[in-house]
Write an enzyme that holds these catalytic residues in place. Structure first.
Site, PDB file in Angstrom:
ATOM      1  CB  SER A   1      45.169  45.046  48.029  1.00 19.16           C
ATOM      2  OG  SER A   1      44.034  44.924  47.196  1.00 19.16           O
TER       3      SER A   1
ATOM      4  N   GLY B   1      40.537  41.461  54.576  1.00 19.04           N
ATOM      5  CA  GLY B   1      39.918  42.180  53.481  1.00 19.04           C
ATOM      6  C   GLY B   1      40.131  41.514  52.132  1.00 19.04           C
ATOM      7  CG  HIS B   2      38.434  43.504  48.735  1.00 19.14           C
ATOM      8  ND1 HIS B   2      37.504  44.198  48.005  1.00 19.14           N
ATOM      9  CD2 HIS B   2      39.285  44.445  49.184  1.00 19.14           C
ATOM     10  CE1 HIS B   2      37.782  45.475  48.015  1.00 19.14           C
ATOM     11  NE2 HIS B   2      38.862  45.649  48.735  1.00 19.14           N
ATOM     12  CG  ASN B   3      41.483  41.818  45.726  1.00 16.64           C
ATOM     13  OD1 ASN B   3      40.625  42.690  45.865  1.00 16.64           O
ATOM     14  ND2 ASN B   3      41.441  40.939  44.748  1.00 16.64           N
TER      15      ASN B   3
ATOM     16  CD  GLN C   1      34.375  43.315  46.212  1.00 15.99           C
ATOM     17  OE1 GLN C   1      35.466  43.011  46.683  1.00 15.99           O
ATOM     18  NE2 GLN C   1      34.202  44.445  45.534  1.00 15.99           N
TER      19      GLN C   1
END
Length: 328
Positions: A243, A223-225, A182
């Site tokens: 995302s 969560g990521h993004n 990441q």
């Protein structure tokens, strides 16, 4: 600890009806308030409760002003709930509750991190290399801020929160999982509040972004993004998968779930325990939960449910034909 109600009105405005020299020693709910305490009434439909309260002074809206005045001292404000919130802030400032600027001796600050001199970093916090903490921001004890993450001005991060942990990214490889590093970070805007034990994952390539004024309750997973717009608020145990893009001025009730890679426009309000499985492109209030069932049955029922409006219209059309005049 005490404040004159006259001093409160001088600081915050509003219309005082009663004795400016009355002293209140505590803020309390209407049902339990005592003669030396200050309370508030938000809903004028509950004005009948004024007859039973022992509060020394009550914050009310214009609609409740007459009833409150008849029972005693009151402060009339256009928005009593907002006024009460500002009273709590005034109370904390007046009684020394504001955290002191500086870094606690037990905090760990890695090389290259930049912390504004007016920020407050609590006991046992960890600030990773290259991270930046803005002016007036408060990190309660045991907050973790990962490398290169940014927290803007006047933020409040509660204990146990992790800003910039690794996102959940793995590639399948013949029955095993290969880690996807990441490489992004997390960027929090100004006036963001993050609850206890909430986790905001760093992006895989681009940064996870939380815009100005966002409020996140305890035990939330971002969560990521993900990208969350200005002044959106989420209650406890919400989960947002990677995302997802959520607009400004949205709300998500407790335990709401939003799947990844979805878009939610501004001014969308999601009921608690709802599961968002598709993008929402029109502002409004949305609710979505369905009784638990065997997955195959659940999918069939869910598919049928999507056509219920059309089925209703067909039934109504048939009823009209049956109820109409005979052409025999």
């Amino acid at each position: 600890m005490s404040l004159r109600i006259g001093a409160i009105v001088e600081a915050l405005g509003g219309e005082l009806r009663g004795d400016a020299d009355r002293v209140v020693t505590r803020l309390a709910p209407l049902e339990s308030a005592q003669p030396d305490e200050l309370s508030f009434l938000v809903d004028p439909r509950l004005a009948h409760r004024l007859a039973d309260t022992h509060a020394g002074c009550i914050i009310v809206g214009p609609a409740g002003a007459a009833a409150a005045s008849r029972r005693g001292d009151c402060i009339v404000a256009d928005n009593p709930h907002l006024y009460f919130a500002r009273v709590t802030q005034l109370w904390r400032r007046a009684h020394g509750g504001t955290p002191r600027a500086g870094v606690h001796p037990t905090a760990v600050v890695e090389e290259g991190a930049r912390i504004d001199p007016s920020a407050s970093i609590g006991a046992q916090c960890f600030i990773g290399r290259g991270a930046r903490i803005g002016a007036g921001t408060v990190l309660k004890p045991r907050v973790t801020v990962g490398e290169d993450c940014v927290i803007g001005a006047r933020g409040l991060i509660q204990s146990g929160a992790v800003i910039g942990g690794d996102g959940f990214g793995f590639a399948p490889d013949e029955g095993r999982w290969e880690r996807i590093e990441q490489l992004g970070a997390v960027r929090l805007g100004d006036d963001v509040e993050v609850g206890a034990n909430t986790c905001i994952d760093r992006g895989a390539l681009q940064d996870t972004v939380i815009e100005d004024g966002v409020k996140l309750d305890n035990l939330i997973q971002i969560g990521h993004n993900c990208h969350i717009g200005k002044h959106t608020a989420m209650a406890g145990c919400v989960g947002v998968a990677g995302s997802a893009r959520i607009g400004a001025h949205c709300t998500v009730g407790g335990a709401g779930m939003i799947l990844g890679h979805l878009t939610i426009v501004d001014h969308v309000h999601i009921s608690s325990a709802s599961i968002v499985t598709r993008s929402i492109l029109k502002p409004g209030h949305y609710t979505g939960f369905f009784p638990i069932d065997d997955n195959g049955s659940w999918e069939k029922n869910a598919a049928a449910l999507k056509h219920i409006h059309a089925l209703r219209d067909r039934v109504r059309a048939l009823e009209k034909r049956l109820d109409g005049p005979s052409h025999a």
